[in-house]
Design a protein around this motif. Structure first.
Motif, PDB file in Angstrom:
ATOM      1  N   ASP A 146       1.126  -1.232  -0.082  1.00 17.80           N
ATOM      2  CA  ASP A 146      -0.209  -0.242   0.128  1.00 17.80           C
ATOM      3  C   ASP A 146       0.604   1.228  -0.005  1.00 17.80           C
ATOM      4  N   GLU A 147       2.520   0.882  -0.149  1.00 21.88           N
ATOM      5  CA  GLU A 147       2.807   2.509   0.017  1.00 21.88           C
ATOM      6  C   GLU A 147       4.267   1.596  -0.317  1.00 21.88           C
ATOM      7  N   PHE A 148       5.424   2.591  -0.720  1.00 16.50           N
ATOM      8  CA  PHE A 148       6.654   2.559  -0.958  1.00 16.50           C
ATOM      9  C   PHE A 148       7.458   3.555  -0.451  1.00 16.50           C
ATOM     10  N   ILE A 149       8.878   3.158  -0.397  1.00 15.90           N
ATOM     11  CA  ILE A 149       9.448   4.343   0.470  1.00 15.90           C
ATOM     12  C   ILE A 149      10.979   4.192  -0.571  1.00 15.90           C
ATOM     13  N   LEU A 150      11.957   5.127  -0.857  1.00 15.10           N
ATOM     14  CA  LEU A 150      13.149   5.171  -1.558  1.00 15.10           C
ATOM     15  C   LEU A 150      14.269   6.078  -0.662  1.00 15.10           C
ATOM     16  N   ARG A 151      14.959   5.023  -0.166  1.00 16.24           N
ATOM     17  CA  ARG A 151      16.102   6.287   1.290  1.00 16.24           C
ATOM     18  C   ARG A 151      17.036   6.839   0.886  1.00 16.24           C
ATOM     19  N   ASP A 152      17.819   8.004   1.378  1.00 16.83           N
ATOM     20  CA  ASP A 152      18.909   7.972   0.742  1.00 16.83           C
ATOM     21  C   ASP A 152      19.014   8.220  -0.271  1.00 16.83           C
ATOM     22  N   ILE A 153      18.865   8.680  -1.391  1.00 20.30           N
ATOM     23  CA  ILE A 153      19.073   8.617  -3.165  1.00 20.30           C
ATOM     24  C   ILE A 153      19.576  10.348  -2.906  1.00 20.30           C
ATOM     25  N   LYS A 154      21.310  10.424  -3.903  1.00 19.17           N
ATOM     26  CA  LYS A 154      21.751  11.467  -3.522  1.00 19.17           C
ATOM     27  C   LYS A 154      21.676  12.802  -3.895  1.00 19.17           C
ATOM     28  N   ASP A 155      21.462  13.593  -3.038  1.00 15.85           N
ATOM     29  CA  ASP A 155      20.216  15.030  -4.493  1.00 15.85           C
ATOM     30  C   ASP A 155      21.078  15.120  -5.520  1.00 15.85           C
ATOM     31  N   VAL A 171       8.866  13.901  -2.474  1.00 16.86           N
ATOM     32  CA  VAL A 171      10.303  14.495  -1.086  1.00 16.86           C
ATOM     33  C   VAL A 171       9.039  13.584   0.406  1.00 16.86           C
ATOM     34  N   SER A 172       9.941  12.463   1.019  1.00 18.36           N
ATOM     35  CA  SER A 172       9.067  12.837   2.635  1.00 18.36           C
ATOM     36  C   SER A 172      10.702  12.922   3.389  1.00 18.36           C
ATOM     37  N   ASP A 173      11.853  13.409   3.231  1.00 18.47           N
ATOM     38  CA  ASP A 173      12.686  13.515   4.402  1.00 18.47           C
ATOM     39  C   ASP A 173      13.793  14.163   3.577  1.00 18.47           C
ATOM     40  N   THR A 174      14.619  15.288   4.356  1.00 19.84           N
ATOM     41  CA  THR A 174      15.637  15.022   3.557  1.00 19.84           C
ATOM     42  C   THR A 174      16.625  15.395   4.764  1.00 19.84           C
ATOM     43  N   ARG A 175      18.095  15.164   4.839  1.00 18.56           N
ATOM     44  CA  ARG A 175      18.970  14.515   6.013  1.00 18.56           C
ATOM     45  C   ARG A 175      20.533  15.278   5.503  1.00 18.56           C
ATOM     46  N   THR A 187      23.278  16.350   0.188  1.00 19.56           N
ATOM     47  CA  THR A 187      21.778  15.751   1.040  1.00 19.56           C
ATOM     48  C   THR A 187      21.762  14.646   0.152  1.00 19.56           C
ATOM     49  N   TYR A 188      21.219  13.433   1.760  1.00 22.72           N
ATOM     50  CA  TYR A 188      20.632  12.385   0.607  1.00 22.72           C
ATOM     51  C   TYR A 188      18.574  12.645   0.873  1.00 22.72           C
ATOM     52  N   VAL A 189      18.318  12.617  -0.199  1.00 24.07           N
ATOM     53  CA  VAL A 189      16.537  12.477  -0.173  1.00 24.07           C
ATOM     54  C   VAL A 189      15.848  11.356  -0.294  1.00 24.07           C
ATOM     55  N   SER A 190      14.572  11.227   0.730  1.00 22.19           N
ATOM     56  CA  SER A 190      14.414   9.675   0.766  1.00 22.19           C
ATOM     57  C   SER A 190      12.604  10.334  -0.172  1.00 22.19           C
ATOM     58  N   MET A 191      11.873   9.532  -0.558  1.00 18.19           N
ATOM     59  CA  MET A 191      11.009   9.239  -1.077  1.00 18.19           C
ATOM     60  C   MET A 191       9.557   8.290  -0.428  1.00 18.19           C
ATOM     61  N   SER A 192       8.462   8.831  -0.811  1.00 20.53           N
ATOM     62  CA  SER A 192       7.400   7.934  -0.838  1.00 20.53           C
ATOM     63  C   SER A 192       6.183   8.146  -1.879  1.00 20.53           C
ATOM     64  N   LEU A 193       5.824   7.130  -2.087  1.00 21.22           N
ATOM     65  CA  LEU A 193       4.707   6.860  -2.987  1.00 21.22           C
ATOM     66  C   LEU A 193       3.236   6.033  -2.373  1.00 21.22           C
ATOM     67  N   ALA A 194       2.032   6.585  -1.707  1.00 22.21           N
ATOM     68  CA  ALA A 194       0.798   5.558  -0.935  1.00 22.21           C
ATOM     69  C   ALA A 194       0.274   5.111  -2.506  1.00 22.21           C
TER      70      ALA A 194
END
Length: 200
Positions: A146-155, A171-175, A187-194
């Protein structure tokens, strides 16, 4: 060009080394501590790939792109210390084993049933910009989560970020990255999709 998608365990053990070769070529810069030799890297990583956690886009029968899919506390790697020491040397293999365990294992803090983490998405150089990654990701988004996440993609990874946005990820989070100047990105970028927002 004929693109087909299959899970690693469906392809079988005969594909393990070839899947590993795509993985290490795609992340050569990140894996260079382990070895700068792609053949050595592929040998070192092949044993630890959990085939059922990887999906493979094949072009004319050969692995062209890969991605891991995990849910909850599932892992996509199962490193063996002795095997890493065999391929990388006793001391270097020991340190590499410790790094893999600390950096590559462990579930996403927000992991839960129904949430799939897609990781280690990469396309072999000769198949880039040909729609292979799009075909692979489109297939993954049809899996029963029901949901997908991709973590720590280089900006700085504009092609990947562009593809994920095109597929509906946001984009759901950055660090921030420590020592950004040395790392070459900030920056690392995280993304999500419901699932309800996926394109029909």
């Amino acid at each position: 060009m004929n693109i087909t998608i299959a899970r690693g365990d469906e392809l079988g053990e005969g594909y393990r080394r070839r899947i590993s070769a795509v993985l290490v070529n795609g992340f050569a810069e990140d894996f260079e501590y382990f070895s700068k030799n792609p053949q050595t890297l592929a040998d070192a990583f092949a044993h630890m790939i959990i085939l059922e956690r990887f999906y493979v886009a094949l072009v004319d029968g050969e692995p062209a792109a890969i991605a891991s899919v995990t849910e909850g506390d599932q892992e996509c790697f199962a490193p063996d210390r002795r095997e890493m020491q065999r391929t990388l040397g006793w001391f270097h293999g020991l340190i590499s084993f410790a790094i893999v365990r600390s950096q590559f294992l462990g579930a996403y803090p927000g992991a839960r049933p129904g949430l799939a983490e897609i990781g280690f998405v990469t396309t072999a150089p000769q198949h880039q910009s040909k729609g292979v990654a799009t075909a692979l990701m489109t297939h993954l988004l049809e899996l029963p989560y029901d949901e997908f996440i991709l973590r720590d993609i280089k900006d700085t990874n504009a092609p990947a970020l562009g593809l994920y946005r095109k597929l509906g990820f946001t984009v759901s989070d950055t660090r921030p990255v420590k020592f950004a100047a040395r790392a070459g990105f900030s920056t690392y970028v995280s993304m999500s999709l419901a699932k309800s927002t996926t394109r029909s």
